[in-house]
Design a protein around this motif. Structure first.
Motif, PDB file in Angstrom:
ATOM      1  N   ASP A  25       0.841  -1.177   0.000  1.00 39.04           N
ATOM      2  CA  ASP A  25       0.000   0.000   0.000  1.00 39.04           C
ATOM      3  C   ASP A  25       0.890   1.246   0.000  1.00 39.04           C
ATOM      4  OD1 ASP A  25      -3.075   0.883   1.092  1.00 39.04           O
ATOM      5  OD2 ASP A  25      -1.423   2.285   1.453  1.00 39.04           O
ATOM      6  N   GLU A  26       0.704   2.085  -1.018  1.00 40.84           N
ATOM      7  CA  GLU A  26       1.608   3.224  -1.207  1.00 40.84           C
ATOM      8  C   GLU A  26       1.638   4.116   0.037  1.00 40.84           C
ATOM      9  OE1 GLU A  26       4.536   5.115  -2.428  1.00 40.84           O
ATOM     10  OE2 GLU A  26       3.824   3.292  -3.393  1.00 40.84           O
ATOM     11  N   GLU A  27       0.449   4.343   0.643  1.00 46.33           N
ATOM     12  CA  GLU A  27       0.361   5.243   1.786  1.00 46.33           C
ATOM     13  C   GLU A  27       1.082   4.659   3.007  1.00 46.33           C
ATOM     14  OE1 GLU A  27      -3.327   7.661   3.778  1.00 46.33           O
ATOM     15  OE2 GLU A  27      -3.665   6.549   1.895  1.00 46.33           O
ATOM     16  N   VAL A  28       0.844   3.377   3.253  1.00 48.85           N
ATOM     17  CA  VAL A  28       1.509   2.711   4.378  1.00 48.85           C
ATOM     18  C   VAL A  28       3.010   2.760   4.189  1.00 48.85           C
ATOM     19  CG1 VAL A  28       1.855   0.492   5.517  1.00 48.85           C
ATOM     20  CG2 VAL A  28      -0.451   1.173   4.827  1.00 48.85           C
ATOM     21  N   ARG A  29       3.445   2.472   2.945  1.00 51.43           N
ATOM     22  CA  ARG A  29       4.875   2.471   2.661  1.00 51.43           C
ATOM     23  C   ARG A  29       5.474   3.867   2.929  1.00 51.43           C
ATOM     24  NH1 ARG A  29       8.172   3.457  -1.314  1.00 51.43           N
ATOM     25  NH2 ARG A  29      10.047   2.208  -1.576  1.00 51.43           N
ATOM     26  N   ARG A  30       4.751   4.915   2.508  1.00 49.97           N
ATOM     27  CA  ARG A  30       5.252   6.268   2.722  1.00 49.97           C
ATOM     28  C   ARG A  30       5.398   6.538   4.212  1.00 49.97           C
ATOM     29  NH1 ARG A  30       2.601   8.779  -1.717  1.00 49.97           N
ATOM     30  NH2 ARG A  30       0.796   8.751  -0.348  1.00 49.97           N
ATOM     31  N   GLY A  31       4.419   6.089   5.015  1.00 41.62           N
ATOM     32  CA  GLY A  31       4.495   6.246   6.458  1.00 41.62           C
ATOM     33  C   GLY A  31       5.729   5.562   7.027  1.00 41.62           C
ATOM     34  N   LEU A  32       6.020   4.362   6.507  1.00 37.52           N
ATOM     35  CA  LEU A  32       7.194   3.632   6.989  1.00 37.52           C
ATOM     36  C   LEU A  32       8.472   4.376   6.645  1.00 37.52           C
ATOM     37  CD1 LEU A  32       6.110   0.000   6.033  1.00 37.52           C
ATOM     38  CD2 LEU A  32       6.367   0.927   8.342  1.00 37.52           C
ATOM     39  N   VAL A  33       8.530   4.957   5.443  1.00 36.10           N
ATOM     40  CA  VAL A  33       9.734   5.698   5.056  1.00 36.10           C
ATOM     41  C   VAL A  33       9.907   6.918   5.952  1.00 36.10           C
ATOM     42  CG1 VAL A  33      10.817   7.008   3.198  1.00 36.10           C
ATOM     43  CG2 VAL A  33       9.704   4.827   2.696  1.00 36.10           C
ATOM     44  N   GLU A  34       8.789   7.536   6.317  1.00 36.08           N
ATOM     45  CA  GLU A  34       8.887   8.671   7.243  1.00 36.08           C
ATOM     46  C   GLU A  34       9.449   8.228   8.592  1.00 36.08           C
ATOM     47  OE1 GLU A  34       5.172  10.782   7.574  1.00 36.08           O
ATOM     48  OE2 GLU A  34       5.109  11.077   5.381  1.00 36.08           O
ATOM     49  N   LEU A  35       9.009   7.092   9.079  1.00 36.22           N
ATOM     50  CA  LEU A  35       9.563   6.554  10.325  1.00 36.22           C
ATOM     51  C   LEU A  35      11.060   6.315  10.179  1.00 36.22           C
ATOM     52  CD1 LEU A  35       6.969   3.954  11.713  1.00 36.22           C
ATOM     53  CD2 LEU A  35       7.664   6.132  12.726  1.00 36.22           C
ATOM     54  N   ILE A  36      11.449   5.770   9.025  1.00 32.46           N
ATOM     55  CA  ILE A  36      12.881   5.532   8.779  1.00 32.46           C
ATOM     56  C   ILE A  36      13.648   6.846   8.833  1.00 32.46           C
ATOM     57  CG2 ILE A  36      14.528   4.880   6.952  1.00 32.46           C
ATOM     58  CD1 ILE A  36      12.498   2.654   6.174  1.00 32.46           C
ATOM     59  N   ASP A  37      13.092   7.866   8.195  1.00 31.16           N
ATOM     60  CA  ASP A  37      13.768   9.171   8.209  1.00 31.16           C
ATOM     61  C   ASP A  37      13.858   9.743   9.616  1.00 31.16           C
ATOM     62  OD1 ASP A  37      14.370   9.187   5.521  1.00 31.16           O
ATOM     63  OD2 ASP A  37      12.474  10.114   4.945  1.00 31.16           O
ATOM     64  N   THR A  38      12.892   9.407  10.456  1.00 31.38           N
ATOM     65  CA  THR A  38      12.889   9.893  11.834  1.00 31.38           C
ATOM     66  C   THR A  38      13.922   9.170  12.699  1.00 31.38           C
ATOM     67  OG1 THR A  38      10.524  10.261  11.615  1.00 31.38           O
ATOM     68  CG2 THR A  38      11.423  10.298  13.873  1.00 31.38           C
ATOM     69  N   TYR A  39      13.987   7.850  12.576  1.00 35.44           N
ATOM     70  CA  TYR A  39      14.800   7.066  13.508  1.00 35.44           C
ATOM     71  C   TYR A  39      16.224   6.821  13.042  1.00 35.44           C
ATOM     72  CZ  TYR A  39      10.816   6.192  16.516  1.00 35.44           C
ATOM     73  OH  TYR A  39       9.780   6.341  17.377  1.00 35.44           O
ATOM     74  N   LEU A  40      16.449   6.890  11.724  1.00 37.13           N
ATOM     75  CA  LEU A  40      17.817   6.688  11.225  1.00 37.13           C
ATOM     76  C   LEU A  40      18.415   8.056  10.919  1.00 37.13           C
ATOM     77  CD1 LEU A  40      17.550   3.609   8.850  1.00 37.13           C
ATOM     78  CD2 LEU A  40      17.614   3.718  11.325  1.00 37.13           C
ATOM     79  N   THR A  41      19.387   8.471  11.701  1.00 41.83           N
ATOM     80  CA  THR A  41      19.925   9.825  11.523  1.00 41.83           C
ATOM     81  C   THR A  41      21.177   9.806  10.663  1.00 41.83           C
ATOM     82  OG1 THR A  41      21.036   9.426  13.600  1.00 41.83           O
ATOM     83  CG2 THR A  41      18.988  10.717  13.640  1.00 41.83           C
TER      84      THR A  41
END
Lengths: 268, 268, 268, 268, 268, 268
Positions: free
Chosen positions: A252-268
């Protein structure tokens, strides 16, 4: 094989970091000749646990990945044509009985009910297998053990383990390990960079808390290991996490986008 | 095979124009012995990408188009009667393991779950295949790689890749390429007239923006190539686009009429 | 084979009266090595068109009527027991490839998805067929062509051509021919009395305009031909039309009565 | 075989009493090489009509009762093991083609769609059968004729004759015969007592007018004949009618009681 | 065999106590070469009736218990491998035809429709069986008779006897016998104590009147016989009735309790 | 074998503690040649009861675990290829008939209806088995007995024992034993510590009273035995009960938590 005892379990050649009393329970079940059911989500380490226990108990291990077309003959054996002779070839279950091995049926709920039913006489006080085709009855030696795994998350109306099967076994529950255990797994067993491992575990924690938001299965320890391997191979931490965690988890494109945002948040 | 590195990728004999980091990711996954899942719509170039990567990594490629009757034996091998001897014939998966090839399972979601499950021990740290019939266990050589493709648009309740399968792979997402990449594909790889190619790409852009209006799949790059070929063969630009793009896309008379109007708008 | 060109098409030994640009499109597709999908209702002349084109292009034609039990082996070939030897027998698809023929899969939507998938590598730039059983890969010669037909009216949720199959082909749409073409078909190709033919065509026009009133398929050109033949055999015009058009079209007593009234109106 | 002509049809050795123009239509279809579809309820005489026409046209008749497991090989033929040789054995359809017989497929709607599809090339201008297994194509001789029967009352969503099959045939509708024809059938063909026959026909008329009241099929001519035979064997008229008409018609106690009341009313 | 006549029927070696005109009807049907359908609930004596009639008519009896996997070949015969020869082995239907026996298909509604259809040509004026595999047509001798039984209570949408099958037979309805007949059955045929038999019959009467209250089938004569046998073996009358009547009838705890209360009421 | 009599039943080598009149009923049924149906939940001791009765009656016991792919041939026998000879191999049912054994079909409701139907002629006055393939009819010797078990809790619309099968048997109901019997089972038969056994039985009582709260099957005697064995092997009483009772019973996290609370309440 030694009596079960709660002691610090050193990492052996098939490394395993225990979470609760699973090592002791497995050993006690083996000593009492009881079959064991391993319950838990995918990628949490059930297969590795069985490999580890086989090594501890010094027993051969025979693994059968189950699927909906696995027949009783696939487990027990069949006559095959070799040259112009028919010869009997033991299946993995029979082979495990003859050699006193652990027979591990992975994702057993996938198998057809009729195939599982064949295991019943092996699971109660009889511990025997009648091979109709050979006119032969095998009794399990003391060291033989039956281990089944399944993922309750897949459980559906169509595919469920029957109560008559479940009650023949003791069950061990598996869940995602606590952070300090998972960190030890990533750094000790897979030599992943500690700082990236810590970021991945925080990310996984965030994803696992989402749980109900359209993800069929939360990020597994196995997915974290894959991300670590890509990272070690030269990919950026972000690209590694997207390819190993976000992309496999959802279409699901939206779910995937949410996951990428989490990645951007937690991986510095 | 060389370590993955982000560099300009020259078009080789199996031409391919990269869009994002797919070439580097594939190379890193190969180096880390991780299986790869290619996700994306039909006709976007997944098959050509795998052919290209096989050439880059200098590995043989064995492709298996999946379908719902593909059995484990179709992948692994079987005994066949030859003359009046039975001889074992390796399936494509076994052949790929023995030769250290890339094994590409195209549209894997079509295959039966039980067939896919056979791949599991090949997809984790074990990387091994037990061939029950031969009593033989193969370990994958370092160069062996498993690649699966599937189209999330087809995903349904009945046919989906199980989480336990997905989490064993890293995934690469494919989408329709940006216009300048698609133009390079049409003109460099297929020698289509630049002016007609530009018209086709604008037309495709318009169709892809419709997306939800009853089209099961938007106009693919492959369809643009077919239109270009008909045009080169003497058909008018309009007739070529109707036959290669509008007619295959829909059976609904109204939708088809709408597509023809778009063709009349964008092809001058 | 000659380059496609829009010219008057003389009726040859397999007579065919063209309606639009179908002859040119088919020729251009053949020259560009593109597979063709013929779409349209039953009895509109798709089979005859393919026979006609095979004659024009001077190619052998191999026809396969598709059905839901058509297996890949039915298309590709299999080992058969002859005497006490097993010999390989090519299927129609393989035979068409070896001889550079047109392979025509009639009503392809009836075939199982897994059988159609076997055609995919033959439909893109690869144009090759891997015969697992022989360990042999065939490349299609230039003259080989794949033609599929299907009737969009039958299309259902269960049976539809997948987008990944459709986008590999160019499509030609067939519809009922305009009256003057249909008249030429009836009188020139089938020697039906011109006055009765004109009545039949007016009748068919009236029936085709009803379309949605419980008729699963409107009166086809083929049905008009059958009526003409019965008439030539001595039956009255009315009896011929009832037996060849009204009775096969519907089992509903009321619908059938309505059709007979139309016959009484249009056949004087 | 003679040209069709409307004349008084004498009862021959397989007696048949014509109702409408069915004899002429069948003859004209045979002369025009068109296949015939016989539509109508069970027990109305379709099978006897075909037997009669075979005798009139002096053609051998080969009957195939259709069912849902009838395969194409059942119709066309197959290799069978005889001794330790495999020999080809023609199926009934192939046998009918070789001998120029009428091939009668009884209750064709029961057969699987894929089996019926095999008949298509035999039903249009080609009139040919390709036997894949023999690598042989048979052309039908002029006398060969294909006849199909089916009962529209059984027609359901699942089982229906496809329009592409129906439009290849001309159709003849059968219904219950008018009283004077049915009386001739009972008395001339089956030697049933005229007075009992008249009572049975009045009874059947009453039952057929009920039609929609829970009876899946009205009383057939065949059921009247059975009652007549039991009566001739010594059973009372009432007992004969109950056993041959009321009891087979319905399992519903109330419906059956209603039928017995009708019997008590019409049989004095 | 003698002409049917209504006379007192003496109990012969296979004892049977007639209820209505079933003996005469069966004899008349046999004389008229008509097949017979026995309708009625389970355990009411249909099988015993057929055994009795076979003895009366002095004919061999061949019984086939039907089930949903009964194939036409199971009835007609097949080639079997014996040593290294294939020999034809007649099925029960063919054997019955060759020996002029009664062929009894028990619970025919269980069989697949396609298997029943094979019987059709045997059921009408043709009385013949074409054995495709042997290329042989058998005509039934005069003494051959086809008898089918079925239980209308099981009748469902999925499994019903087609009207085209039913109307080829005469039908005999069976119901629970009146008390005096059932008493004679229990005491004369099975030597059950008269007083206990009378109690059982009163109990059965009470249960049969409940009918619609959740019981899939009322207490059969066979169940009463079983209770009598347990009683004769030393169990109390109550325990015998619970085990033979109440426990088999229902799994619903409440229904079962109600039945036990009835037992306590009627068995003193 | 002795006449049935109600007496104290000493525990023999296959220990069994009787609850009601099941031993006498089974003996009386055997003496009267009636088949027996054992009804009751899983893990309540049905299999052990049959083993015990076989020992009491001094009869061999042949057990067949039923499943949905059990065919009639699996029960009766088949020809098998041995070397290059085909030899007949009796199935378990045939073997039981030839040796006068008890044939025990465990969980018979799992078997397909057609397989169960094969047993019918063995279950009524005929007590015979016709082996079509051998052309041989076996009559059961007096000592032969058919025993079926099934679990009414599994009973569903799809899988139910047909009334025509049930009414051929007498039935014995099994339920969870009263506490004092269960205590004797745990301590005498399995040597479980009396104090822990008492706790387990109180715990089981509490769980069985919940019954409807989402548990597909209450805690069985077998599960209590497993807990006792783990405890004897060194695990704590609580850990043993969680692994043997709570974890196998439910996959629902909330239900499982409730069960653990019960364990904490009843195990001190």
């Amino acid at each position: 094989m030694s009596a079960p005892q709660r002691l610090h379990v050193p990492v052996k050649s098939v490394g395993y970091v225990p979470v609760q009393n699973e090592v002791e329970l497995f050993s006690a079940a083996h000593a009492a000749a009881l079959p064991v059911l391993l319950k838990g989500p995918t990628g949490v380490g059930k297969t590795r646990f069985v490999e580890h226990m086989a090594e501890r108990l010094d027993l051969p291990l025979i693994t059968v990945p189950c699927h909906e077309d696995l027949t009783a003959a696939d487990l027990v054996g069949r006559y095959l044509l070799q040259g112009n002779q028919t010869v009997w070839v033991d299946g993995p279950l029979t082979r495990a009985m003859r050699t006193g091995a652990i027979c591990y049926l992975d994702e057993v709920v996938e198998a057809r009910a009729d195939t599982i039913v064949v295991l019943h006489p092996l699971m109660d006080h009889r511990r025997e297998l009648h091979i109709e085709r050979l006119g032969e009855s095998l009794r399990a030696p003391a060291s033989f053990m039956l281990v089944l795994s399944y993922n309750p998350g897949y459980q559906s109306l169509m595919k469920d383990l029957k109560a008559s099967t479940r009650q023949r076994m003791i069950a061990i529950d598996f869940a995602f390990p606590p952070a300090h255990v998972e960190l030890e797994v990533l750094t000790s067993l897979y030599a992943i960079d500690r700082s990236y491992a810590e970021q991945l575990i925080r990310l996984a924690g965030a994803i696992r808390r989402l749980d109900d938001e359209g993800l069929s299965e939360a990020a597994s320890t196995r997915a974290l290991v894959s991300a670590g391997k890509l990272h070690r191979g030269g990919m950026s931490g972000r690209d590694s996490a997207v390819a190993a965690i976000a992309s496999p988890l959802s279409d699901d494109e939206e779910v995937r986008r949410g996951l990428v945002e989490l990645i951007d948040t937690y991986l510095t």
